[in-house]
Write a protein that holds these residues in place. Sequence first.
Motif, PDB file in Angstrom:
ATOM      1  N   VAL A  61     110.321  37.625  99.331  1.00 36.71           N
ATOM      2  CA  VAL A  61     111.127  37.829  98.136  1.00 36.71           C
ATOM      3  C   VAL A  61     111.103  39.312  97.797  1.00 36.71           C
ATOM      4  CG1 VAL A  61     111.479  37.206  95.718  1.00 36.71           C
ATOM      5  CG2 VAL A  61     110.508  35.533  97.313  1.00 36.71           C
ATOM      6  N   ASN A  62     112.274  39.912  97.659  1.00 35.57           N
ATOM      7  CA  ASN A  62     112.303  41.344  97.362  1.00 35.57           C
ATOM      8  C   ASN A  62     112.241  41.591  95.859  1.00 35.57           C
ATOM      9  OD1 ASN A  62     114.833  41.018  96.279  1.00 35.57           O
ATOM     10  ND2 ASN A  62     115.922  41.993  97.952  1.00 35.57           N
ATOM     11  N   ALA A  63     112.341  42.859  95.506  1.00 31.28           N
ATOM     12  CA  ALA A  63     112.158  43.240  94.104  1.00 31.28           C
ATOM     13  C   ALA A  63     113.218  42.638  93.178  1.00 31.28           C
ATOM     14  CB  ALA A  63     112.186  44.760  93.989  1.00 31.28           C
ATOM     15  N   LYS A  64     114.369  42.328  93.741  1.00 29.43           N
ATOM     16  CA  LYS A  64     115.438  41.740  92.939  1.00 29.43           C
ATOM     17  C   LYS A  64     115.334  40.221  92.865  1.00 29.43           C
ATOM     18  CE  LYS A  64     118.837  45.371  93.718  1.00 29.43           C
ATOM     19  NZ  LYS A  64     120.122  45.706  94.378  1.00 29.43           N
ATOM     20  N   GLY A  65     114.342  39.671  93.530  1.00 26.58           N
ATOM     21  CA  GLY A  65     114.181  38.226  93.505  1.00 26.58           C
ATOM     22  C   GLY A  65     114.987  37.515  94.570  1.00 26.58           C
ATOM     23  N   THR A  66     115.573  38.298  95.464  1.00 31.97           N
ATOM     24  CA  THR A  66     116.338  37.694  96.549  1.00 31.97           C
ATOM     25  C   THR A  66     115.379  37.183  97.623  1.00 31.97           C
ATOM     26  OG1 THR A  66     118.124  39.249  96.156  1.00 31.97           O
ATOM     27  CG2 THR A  66     118.144  38.100  98.272  1.00 31.97           C
ATOM     28  N   ARG A  67     115.631  35.982  98.071  1.00 31.75           N
ATOM     29  CA  ARG A  67     114.788  35.406  99.112  1.00 31.75           C
ATOM     30  C   ARG A  67     115.383  35.739 100.474  1.00 31.75           C
ATOM     31  NH1 ARG A  67     115.473  30.065  98.664  1.00 31.75           N
ATOM     32  NH2 ARG A  67     113.495  29.353  99.460  1.00 31.75           N
ATOM     33  N   ILE A  68     114.530  36.251 101.333  1.00 34.19           N
ATOM     34  CA  ILE A  68     114.975  36.669 102.660  1.00 34.19           C
ATOM     35  C   ILE A  68     114.066  36.015 103.693  1.00 34.19           C
ATOM     36  CG2 ILE A  68     115.379  38.639 104.184  1.00 34.19           C
ATOM     37  CD1 ILE A  68     115.468  40.359 101.571  1.00 34.19           C
ATOM     38  N   ALA A  69     114.688  35.319 104.619  1.00 38.21           N
ATOM     39  CA  ALA A  69     113.922  34.720 105.703  1.00 38.21           C
ATOM     40  C   ALA A  69     113.905  35.682 106.881  1.00 38.21           C
ATOM     41  CB  ALA A  69     114.544  33.397 106.118  1.00 38.21           C
ATOM     42  N   LYS A  70     112.731  35.832 107.468  1.00 36.76           N
ATOM     43  CA  LYS A  70     112.604  36.730 108.614  1.00 36.76           C
ATOM     44  C   LYS A  70     112.051  35.960 109.795  1.00 36.76           C
ATOM     45  CE  LYS A  70     112.141  40.962 106.004  1.00 36.76           C
ATOM     46  NZ  LYS A  70     111.446  42.256 105.896  1.00 36.76           N
ATOM     47  N   ALA A  71     112.692  36.153 110.927  1.00 39.94           N
ATOM     48  CA  ALA A  71     112.267  35.460 112.133  1.00 39.94           C
ATOM     49  C   ALA A  71     112.594  36.331 113.338  1.00 39.94           C
ATOM     50  CB  ALA A  71     112.966  34.109 112.242  1.00 39.94           C
ATOM     51  N   LYS A  72     112.292  35.812 114.498  1.00 39.42           N
ATOM     52  CA  LYS A  72     112.621  36.530 115.728  1.00 39.42           C
ATOM     53  C   LYS A  72     113.513  35.662 116.597  1.00 39.42           C
ATOM     54  CE  LYS A  72     109.125  40.004 116.546  1.00 39.42           C
ATOM     55  NZ  LYS A  72     108.221  40.596 117.531  1.00 39.42           N
ATOM     56  N   CYS A  73     114.479  36.303 117.216  1.00 37.59           N
ATOM     57  CA  CYS A  73     115.371  35.581 118.115  1.00 37.59           C
ATOM     58  C   CYS A  73     114.551  35.026 119.281  1.00 37.59           C
ATOM     59  CB  CYS A  73     116.457  36.522 118.635  1.00 37.59           C
ATOM     60  SG  CYS A  73     117.541  35.722 119.826  1.00 37.59           S
ATOM     61  N   PRO A  74     114.654  33.714 119.522  1.00 37.61           N
ATOM     62  CA  PRO A  74     113.877  33.112 120.616  1.00 37.61           C
ATOM     63  C   PRO A  74     114.376  33.547 121.989  1.00 37.61           C
ATOM     64  CG  PRO A  74     115.358  31.490 119.634  1.00 37.61           C
ATOM     65  CD  PRO A  74     115.444  32.730 118.770  1.00 37.61           C
ATOM     66  N   VAL A  75     115.556  34.129 122.036  1.00 35.64           N
ATOM     67  CA  VAL A  75     116.132  34.524 123.323  1.00 35.64           C
ATOM     68  C   VAL A  75     115.824  35.977 123.663  1.00 35.64           C
ATOM     69  CG1 VAL A  75     118.288  34.784 124.615  1.00 35.64           C
ATOM     70  CG2 VAL A  75     117.944  32.806 123.122  1.00 35.64           C
ATOM     71  N   CYS A  76     116.080  36.893 122.717  1.00 33.53           N
ATOM     72  CA  CYS A  76     115.935  38.318 123.031  1.00 33.53           C
ATOM     73  C   CYS A  76     114.814  38.997 122.245  1.00 33.53           C
ATOM     74  CB  CYS A  76     117.258  39.035 122.807  1.00 33.53           C
ATOM     75  SG  CYS A  76     117.702  39.195 121.076  1.00 33.53           S
ATOM     76  N   GLY A  77     114.251  38.305 121.258  1.00 30.34           N
ATOM     77  CA  GLY A  77     113.122  38.871 120.531  1.00 30.34           C
ATOM     78  C   GLY A  77     113.498  39.807 119.401  1.00 30.34           C
ATOM     79  N   THR A  78     114.791  39.955 119.143  1.00 30.04           N
ATOM     80  CA  THR A  78     115.232  40.805 118.044  1.00 30.04           C
ATOM     81  C   THR A  78     114.826  40.206 116.709  1.00 30.04           C
ATOM     82  OG1 THR A  78     117.114  41.659 119.286  1.00 30.04           O
ATOM     83  CG2 THR A  78     117.311  41.710 116.890  1.00 30.04           C
ATOM     84  N   ASN A  79     114.458  41.076 115.784  1.00 30.62           N
ATOM     85  CA  ASN A  79     114.151  40.581 114.443  1.00 30.62           C
ATOM     86  C   ASN A  79     115.412  40.067 113.770  1.00 30.62           C
ATOM     87  OD1 ASN A  79     111.374  41.180 114.410  1.00 30.62           O
ATOM     88  ND2 ASN A  79     111.845  43.331 114.076  1.00 30.62           N
ATOM     89  N   LEU A  80     115.293  38.903 113.174  1.00 30.61           N
ATOM     90  CA  LEU A  80     116.414  38.282 112.486  1.00 30.61           C
ATOM     91  C   LEU A  80     116.097  38.195 111.005  1.00 30.61           C
ATOM     92  CD1 LEU A  80     116.912  35.230 114.864  1.00 30.61           C
ATOM     93  CD2 LEU A  80     118.048  37.430 115.003  1.00 30.61           C
ATOM     94  N   THR A  81     117.102  38.440 110.189  1.00 32.03           N
ATOM     95  CA  THR A  81     116.919  38.255 108.758  1.00 32.03           C
ATOM     96  C   THR A  81     118.084  37.431 108.230  1.00 32.03           C
ATOM     97  OG1 THR A  81     118.075  40.293 108.215  1.00 32.03           O
ATOM     98  CG2 THR A  81     115.695  40.422 108.434  1.00 32.03           C
TER      99      THR A  81
END
Length: 54
Positions: A27-47
């Motif tokens: 949760v950021n300072a504005k209260g926005t919820r952000i999910a963070k994960a990694k692409c299972p195929v290429c490993g790129t960070n996903l948000t």
Amino acid sequence: MADQTYSGEFYCVKCKAKREAEGAIEVNAKGTRIAKAKCPVCGTNLTRFLPKAA
Ligand SMILES: [Zn+2]
């Protein structure tokens, strides 16, 4: 509150495709919820911005 996780679709900008992934919710300072994960195929960070809980 304990850490939450989000499991679902993310859009990978590197694969240019939607990927199923699971990651932690932050949760950021504005209260926005952000999910963070990694692409299972290429490993790129996903948000993904999540809507506020209904
Ligand atoms: Zn990818």
